[in-house]
Write a protein that holds these residues in place. Sequence first.
Motif, PDB file in Angstrom:
ATOM      1  N   ALA A 408       0.829  -1.208   0.000  1.00 52.10           N
ATOM      2  CA  ALA A 408       0.000   0.000   0.000  1.00 52.10           C
ATOM      3  C   ALA A 408       0.863   1.257   0.000  1.00 52.10           C
ATOM      4  O   ALA A 408       0.583   2.223  -0.729  1.00 52.10           O
ATOM      5  N   ALA A 409       1.923   1.244   0.826  1.00 53.43           N
ATOM      6  CA  ALA A 409       2.797   2.412   0.870  1.00 53.43           C
ATOM      7  C   ALA A 409       3.499   2.621  -0.465  1.00 53.43           C
ATOM      8  O   ALA A 409       3.603   3.747  -0.975  1.00 53.43           O
ATOM      9  N   ALA A 410       4.005   1.532  -1.062  1.00 51.77           N
ATOM     10  CA  ALA A 410       4.676   1.649  -2.355  1.00 51.77           C
ATOM     11  C   ALA A 410       3.716   2.122  -3.431  1.00 51.77           C
ATOM     12  O   ALA A 410       4.084   2.912  -4.320  1.00 51.77           O
ATOM     13  N   THR A 411       2.466   1.652  -3.346  1.00 48.03           N
ATOM     14  CA  THR A 411       1.470   2.060  -4.334  1.00 48.03           C
ATOM     15  C   THR A 411       1.195   3.553  -4.232  1.00 48.03           C
ATOM     16  O   THR A 411       1.032   4.244  -5.243  1.00 48.03           O
ATOM     17  N   ARG A 412       1.144   4.083  -2.995  1.00 43.83           N
ATOM     18  CA  ARG A 412       0.904   5.517  -2.832  1.00 43.83           C
ATOM     19  C   ARG A 412       2.102   6.332  -3.342  1.00 43.83           C
ATOM     20  O   ARG A 412       1.930   7.402  -3.927  1.00 43.83           O
ATOM     21  N   VAL A 413       3.336   5.818  -3.111  1.00 40.22           N
ATOM     22  CA  VAL A 413       4.513   6.503  -3.672  1.00 40.22           C
ATOM     23  C   VAL A 413       4.412   6.536  -5.192  1.00 40.22           C
ATOM     24  O   VAL A 413       4.655   7.560  -5.839  1.00 40.22           O
ATOM     25  N   ALA A 414       4.031   5.389  -5.781  1.00 43.18           N
ATOM     26  CA  ALA A 414       3.929   5.311  -7.231  1.00 43.18           C
ATOM     27  C   ALA A 414       2.858   6.262  -7.756  1.00 43.18           C
ATOM     28  O   ALA A 414       3.048   6.940  -8.783  1.00 43.18           O
ATOM     29  N   ALA A 415       1.722   6.323  -7.042  1.00 41.24           N
ATOM     30  CA  ALA A 415       0.644   7.207  -7.486  1.00 41.24           C
ATOM     31  C   ALA A 415       1.076   8.665  -7.460  1.00 41.24           C
ATOM     32  O   ALA A 415       0.765   9.444  -8.369  1.00 41.24           O
ATOM     33  N   ARG A 416       1.797   9.059  -6.408  1.00 45.30           N
ATOM     34  CA  ARG A 416       2.282  10.439  -6.324  1.00 45.30           C
ATOM     35  C   ARG A 416       3.246  10.742  -7.478  1.00 45.30           C
ATOM     36  O   ARG A 416       3.196  11.824  -8.067  1.00 45.30           O
ATOM     37  N   LEU A 417       4.120   9.783  -7.795  1.00 46.12           N
ATOM     38  CA  LEU A 417       5.064  10.006  -8.886  1.00 46.12           C
ATOM     39  C   LEU A 417       4.342  10.099 -10.222  1.00 46.12           C
ATOM     40  O   LEU A 417       4.652  10.958 -11.053  1.00 46.12           O
ATOM     41  N   ARG A 418       3.366   9.234 -10.401  1.00 45.81           N
ATOM     42  CA  ARG A 418       2.637   9.275 -11.667  1.00 45.81           C
ATOM     43  C   ARG A 418       1.833  10.565 -11.790  1.00 45.81           C
ATOM     44  O   ARG A 418       1.607  11.071 -12.885  1.00 45.81           O
ATOM     45  N   GLY A 419       1.419  11.045 -10.627  1.00 40.30           N
ATOM     46  CA  GLY A 419       0.727  12.333 -10.657  1.00 40.30           C
ATOM     47  C   GLY A 419       1.626  13.457 -11.130  1.00 40.30           C
ATOM     48  O   GLY A 419       1.146  14.500 -11.581  1.00 40.30           O
ATOM     49  N   LYS A 420       2.921  13.281 -11.031  1.00 34.28           N
ATOM     50  CA  LYS A 420       3.893  14.258 -11.519  1.00 34.28           C
ATOM     51  C   LYS A 420       4.370  13.929 -12.932  1.00 34.28           C
ATOM     52  O   LYS A 420       5.280  14.566 -13.449  1.00 34.28           O
ATOM     53  N   GLY A 421       3.751  12.908 -13.531  1.00 31.32           N
ATOM     54  CA  GLY A 421       4.135  12.563 -14.901  1.00 31.32           C
ATOM     55  C   GLY A 421       5.315  11.635 -15.010  1.00 31.32           C
ATOM     56  O   GLY A 421       5.864  11.439 -16.091  1.00 31.32           O
ATOM     57  N   VAL A 422       5.723  11.032 -13.890  1.00 32.24           N
ATOM     58  CA  VAL A 422       6.873  10.130 -13.899  1.00 32.24           C
ATOM     59  C   VAL A 422       6.421   8.742 -14.332  1.00 32.24           C
ATOM     60  O   VAL A 422       5.402   8.227 -13.863  1.00 32.24           O
ATOM     61  N   GLY A 423       7.194   8.107 -15.213  1.00 28.62           N
ATOM     62  CA  GLY A 423       6.841   6.773 -15.692  1.00 28.62           C
ATOM     63  C   GLY A 423       8.030   6.095 -16.332  1.00 28.62           C
ATOM     64  O   GLY A 423       9.184   6.468 -16.080  1.00 28.62           O
ATOM     65  N   PRO A 424       7.779   5.064 -17.143  1.00 28.21           N
ATOM     66  CA  PRO A 424       8.859   4.329 -17.791  1.00 28.21           C
ATOM     67  C   PRO A 424       9.804   5.260 -18.543  1.00 28.21           C
ATOM     68  O   PRO A 424       9.372   6.195 -19.226  1.00 28.21           O
ATOM     69  N   LEU A 438      12.400   2.926   3.411  1.00 24.92           N
ATOM     70  CA  LEU A 438      13.268   2.906   2.237  1.00 24.92           C
ATOM     71  C   LEU A 438      12.839   1.850   1.217  1.00 24.92           C
ATOM     72  O   LEU A 438      12.721   2.157   0.018  1.00 24.92           O
ATOM     73  N   PRO A 439      12.562   0.593   1.623  1.00 24.22           N
ATOM     74  CA  PRO A 439      12.064  -0.367   0.631  1.00 24.22           C
ATOM     75  C   PRO A 439      10.752   0.077  -0.012  1.00 24.22           C
ATOM     76  O   PRO A 439      10.515  -0.208  -1.187  1.00 24.22           O
ATOM     77  N   ALA A 440       9.915   0.771   0.760  1.00 20.89           N
ATOM     78  CA  ALA A 440       8.659   1.273   0.186  1.00 20.89           C
ATOM     79  C   ALA A 440       8.946   2.282  -0.921  1.00 20.89           C
ATOM     80  O   ALA A 440       8.272   2.294  -1.966  1.00 20.89           O
ATOM     81  N   GLY A 441       9.943   3.126  -0.705  1.00 22.37           N
ATOM     82  CA  GLY A 441      10.302   4.100  -1.734  1.00 22.37           C
ATOM     83  C   GLY A 441      10.863   3.432  -2.976  1.00 22.37           C
ATOM     84  O   GLY A 441      10.507   3.796  -4.107  1.00 22.37           O
ATOM     85  N   LEU A 442      11.742   2.455  -2.781  1.00 24.43           N
ATOM     86  CA  LEU A 442      12.320   1.758  -3.926  1.00 24.43           C
ATOM     87  C   LEU A 442      11.239   1.054  -4.740  1.00 24.43           C
ATOM     88  O   LEU A 442      11.182   1.167  -5.971  1.00 24.43           O
ATOM     89  N   LEU A 443      10.375   0.316  -4.038  1.00 26.73           N
ATOM     90  CA  LEU A 443       9.283  -0.379  -4.736  1.00 26.73           C
ATOM     91  C   LEU A 443       8.327   0.606  -5.388  1.00 26.73           C
ATOM     92  O   LEU A 443       7.806   0.362  -6.487  1.00 26.73           O
ATOM     93  N   GLY A 444       8.091   1.730  -4.712  1.00 25.82           N
ATOM     94  CA  GLY A 444       7.172   2.720  -5.276  1.00 25.82           C
ATOM     95  C   GLY A 444       7.671   3.282  -6.596  1.00 25.82           C
ATOM     96  O   GLY A 444       6.892   3.463  -7.545  1.00 25.82           O
ATOM     97  N   VAL A 445       8.958   3.554  -6.673  1.00 24.06           N
ATOM     98  CA  VAL A 445       9.522   4.046  -7.931  1.00 24.06           C
ATOM     99  C   VAL A 445       9.340   3.000  -9.027  1.00 24.06           C
ATOM    100  O   VAL A 445       8.942   3.311 -10.154  1.00 24.06           O
TER     101      VAL A 445
END
Length: 951
Positions: A408-424, A438-445
Amino acid sequence: MPDELLDEDGAEHYLSFSVLFHGDLDTAALDRARGAVLRRHPVLTRGRLFRSVLQPVGPRAHRLLVVASRRVFDERSVDVFVSDLAASYRAEVLRVDPGLPELPPAGSEEPRITAALPLARRYWADHPVDGELRLPGPSGPVRGVRDGGPLEVRTAGRLRDALHDVAEHIGVTPFVLLVASVHAVLFRYGNTAPATALDFDTRAPGEHARIGALVTELPFSSAPRGGTAFAEFARQVGAGLRALHRVRDVPPARVGEEPGPAPVRLAYRRWASAPRFPGVVATVDRGPRAAPVRHALDIAVLDGPDGIEATFRHPPASLTGDGVRGIARHWLSVLSHVATAPDTVLAGLPLPGPEEEENRLLAAHHGTAAGRPRVTVPELFAEQVARRPDAVAVVHEDRRLTYAELDAAATRVAARLRGKGVGPGDLVALRAGRTELLPAGLLGVLKAGAAYLPLDPEYPAERLEFIVADSRAAWELGDADLMAAVEDPAPSGPTTAPPAAPSTSTPTSRAPSACPSPPASASPDDLAYVIYTSGSTGRPKGVRIEHGSLVNLLLSMRDLLDSRPGDRWLAAASAAFDMSVPEFFLPLVTGGTVVMADGTRTRDGAALRELVDRARVTHMQATPTGWAMLLDAGFTGPGITAVTGGEALPLALARRLRPRVGRLVNLYGPTEATVWSTADEIGPDPERVTIGRPLANTRAYVLDGRLSPVPVGGSGDLYLAGAGLARGYLGRPELDRERFLPDPFGPPGSRMYRTGDQARRLDDGRLDFLGRTDGQVKLRGYRIELGEIESRLLAVPGVVQAAAAVRGDRLVGYVVGGADPGDLRRALAASLPAYMVPEAFVALGSLPVTPHGKLDRPALPSPPEPAPAAGAGRGEDVVESVRRIWCEVLRVPEVGDTEDLFDLGGHSVTVARISARILDRLGVEVPLDAFFDAPTVQGLATVVAGLRTGP
C-alpha cells in the motif's frame, strides 16, 4: 651533439634503442658524458659504426636515439652503454668521479679458443644436432630472410613470479626453465631430439662491462622422454646448458665437423633496471628487433617485472600465422601448467588443439541455462503480497510493515510520482534514511514504471549534486515524501489510480508535464535502477540495469541460496552500493523479511552482532572486511547462510568464518553485470578460495589479448556476458564502446563486458581471481578508481603530481609539491565519499616510473606505521569519553589529546565506528567533516560538547 656515422649496412645488421629523459637535462653535460663513453669503449669509434642524436620531444623532455652496427654492439652492450652514460653524466653534473672500474686491455680470443678446443670437439661429437623440425600446421622450407610478421604474447606478472618460484624450487634458473618449456612443446610435436639456437655471451671474466659484439649463437639439443617429469627434464636441460657454456668460446666451425643448424631460435633477456641520471627521469626503449629471421621460428623472450613478453617471428614460407598462434598458445599452456604442477610428466603436459581446446573452455564458461519468466520485480512482489499479505515484509527496530502495508505504501509513492508525470524511461532520485520506509520508496519508484537512483545522504553534497545533475533525474524523493505516503489515510489502489494530492517532492532540472496521461507499467526491458560508481577520470559514472537483468539475479540467488518464505535477510549495505539490491529485493520476491540495519549499527561490530541475534537473521551478506568486524565482536551464527563479496576473500578469513556459520558462499561480480556473476560454495575445511562458476544464464570468459580463450591454468582477462549484463553507462557512449564489446562466443548480437579483472580457470572449472589490470581497487567492499582520487588531489593547490595506492588495508595518497595533509583530507572529503579519502599521505620528491615512463605504482613506498599512542592528557568528561572510544576502536591503551586520528591508523571504517559509539554514548551525531577538520581527541571533544549544548 657530435655524431659518428653509421656504416652502410642493411637494416637487419644494426641495433637501435633510445633513452628518454624527463626533467631539466643538462645537454652539455650529456654531450661530455657521451664523449667519455666513446673514449672508454674505442671500438665504437672505428669506422662508421655508431650514431647518436639528441632530440627535444616536448617540454622538459629529450630523446637520445642510438643506432649501432651489430659488428660492435650486442644486446648486452645496450645496458653497458646506458649504465656508463649515467655514471659519466652523474660525474659531470655533480663534479664527482664516475666510479667506473678500469677495463682490462682487450685480449686475443685465440688463446681461449685453443685451450677449449679439445673439450669442444668432444662435446660436439656427443651432441649432434638434428636439423629436422616438426611443427603443427602447414610449414615449409626457410627461404630468404624476410620477416613473416611478429606475434606478441604477454603473461601476467603473477605467472612470471610463479615461474621464478618454481625454477628456484626445481634448482634451475628462469632461463633454463624457459628453454625446457620450449623443448617440451617441440617434443610434444614429435621432435625426439628438439634443438634451439641460443645466444651465449663470450665476454671473459672481468669483461662484463665491455661494449662489443661479444655474443655467439650455438645450437642446443636435448633428449626428452615422455615419462620424465618436467622438473627433472628442466634439471637435465640445465646440466646440458652448463656443458655447452664451457665450450662457448669455440666457434662450431673450428671443431672440424660442424654441428647442424638448430631450426628454432630462442633469445632470452632479463629486463635491466632503470638508469639513474641525477635531476631527470630516464627510461630506455629498445627499438624493434630488425635482425633477419634465419630459422623456421624465432622466439625472443623478455623477462620483465610486469611479466614475460615473447615475440614470435617466422619467414612467411615457413609457417602460417595460425600455426604460430597455435604454437604460442601451446607454449603458454605449458608455462601455466608447470607454474603450479612442475612434476607433470612431459607426455601429460596440456597441449590441446585449438578447436577442441576452445570448445572445452567455452563449455566451461557457461552457467546453468535456466528459463526465466518475462516479469518485473513489482510483479514478483505482487505474487508474494497475494500469497501472504499479513506476513512481515520489513522490520526496522520496533517498527514493521506487512506485505499488504508495504504494498500500500509503495502504491501511494507510485501514485504520487505518476501524478507528476513520472513513468517508464524516467529516473527518480531517492535520498532517504535507512528505515522501513526505504524499501517502500524503492518499490514505489518501480511500481510507477520508473527507475530509481539511490543517493546516500552521508555522501558529500558536492558529489550528490553532481550525480543528480549528471543523471538528469526527473524527480527526487526524500524521507518526508516516504513518511507522507505511509501515513496517507487515502485507500491504496492499483498503481494506475488517479494522482494523489500534491507531494512535497523536490523537482529536478527536468520536471515533466504536470498533467500527463497515465503511463504504462515497466517492462522487463525497461530500466530498474541506476547506480553511480567511481570513475577513473575523476567523474563518477552511472550504470543502467534493466528489470530483466535484476530478475535473473534474484531468481538465480533464490535457487543458489535456497531463499524461501520465512527467511530473514539483513539489509546492511548503503542503497548507493549495489550489494544492497539483493538485500532489499530478494526477500520480498521470495516471501522473506527485510531486517533494516541503520547506519550506526552497520559500522559497529558489537551493535550489528546484537541486531543479528535479536532479529533472528537467517541470511546476510557482507564484505570480508564486514565479516572480520563481526568476528572480532564475537559473532557466531550456526544457522546463518553467510554471503561474502565485494572484495577478495582471504583464505585465512574463510577458515575463520566458515565454522561460525551454517553456509558460506563467496560471490563475485561488478556493478555492470547486476551485482553478482559467479559463486563458489566454501566447504567446511577450505583449502582454496575461488570466485567459482557463473550464475544461471551467465557466461564468464578468460581471454587473452586477442580475445581467444586462455588454456586451463593460464591467466587472462575476465569477461562477462549473459542475462545480467547492464544496458551500459548513463550518457557515456564512448565508455560503452570501450567496456561492452561484441561477444564472439555468444548468440548473434550479444555483448560481453570487459571487467578489468584477471582470472584463471582451474581444472575443475572454477575461476581463480587474480586481481585488477588497471587502477581500480576494492577496499572494504567499495569499488574505488584510483584515478578519481588522483584527479582530486591534483586539484588541490600546491600539488604538482599525485598518485594513490592501497598498502595493506590502508588507502594512501602520494603527492609531489607542498600541501598539508590536513588540507588534502579536507579538500577530498568535500567531494569524495569517506571510503575514498586516503587514510595517510606521503610527500615525495618525484613519483616512481617504469622503464616505459609510466607510473610505477608498486614502487610507491609504504606510509610510516601509525604512531604509538602517547600518554593520555587530562580534561573534561567529554574529552575522556571521546578518548575511551578512540582507544576501544583503535585498540590502543592510551591516546594523547593532540594526536592525529589518521596518523594513528584511522580510516573511513574507523571514523564510522567512532561516530556510532559517540552517538550511542553521548547522544550526538558528529558530522563527517568534523573528523577531517579536527582529527584529535581534543578537537572532536570540542565538537561533541558544542553539539550537546546546542547553539
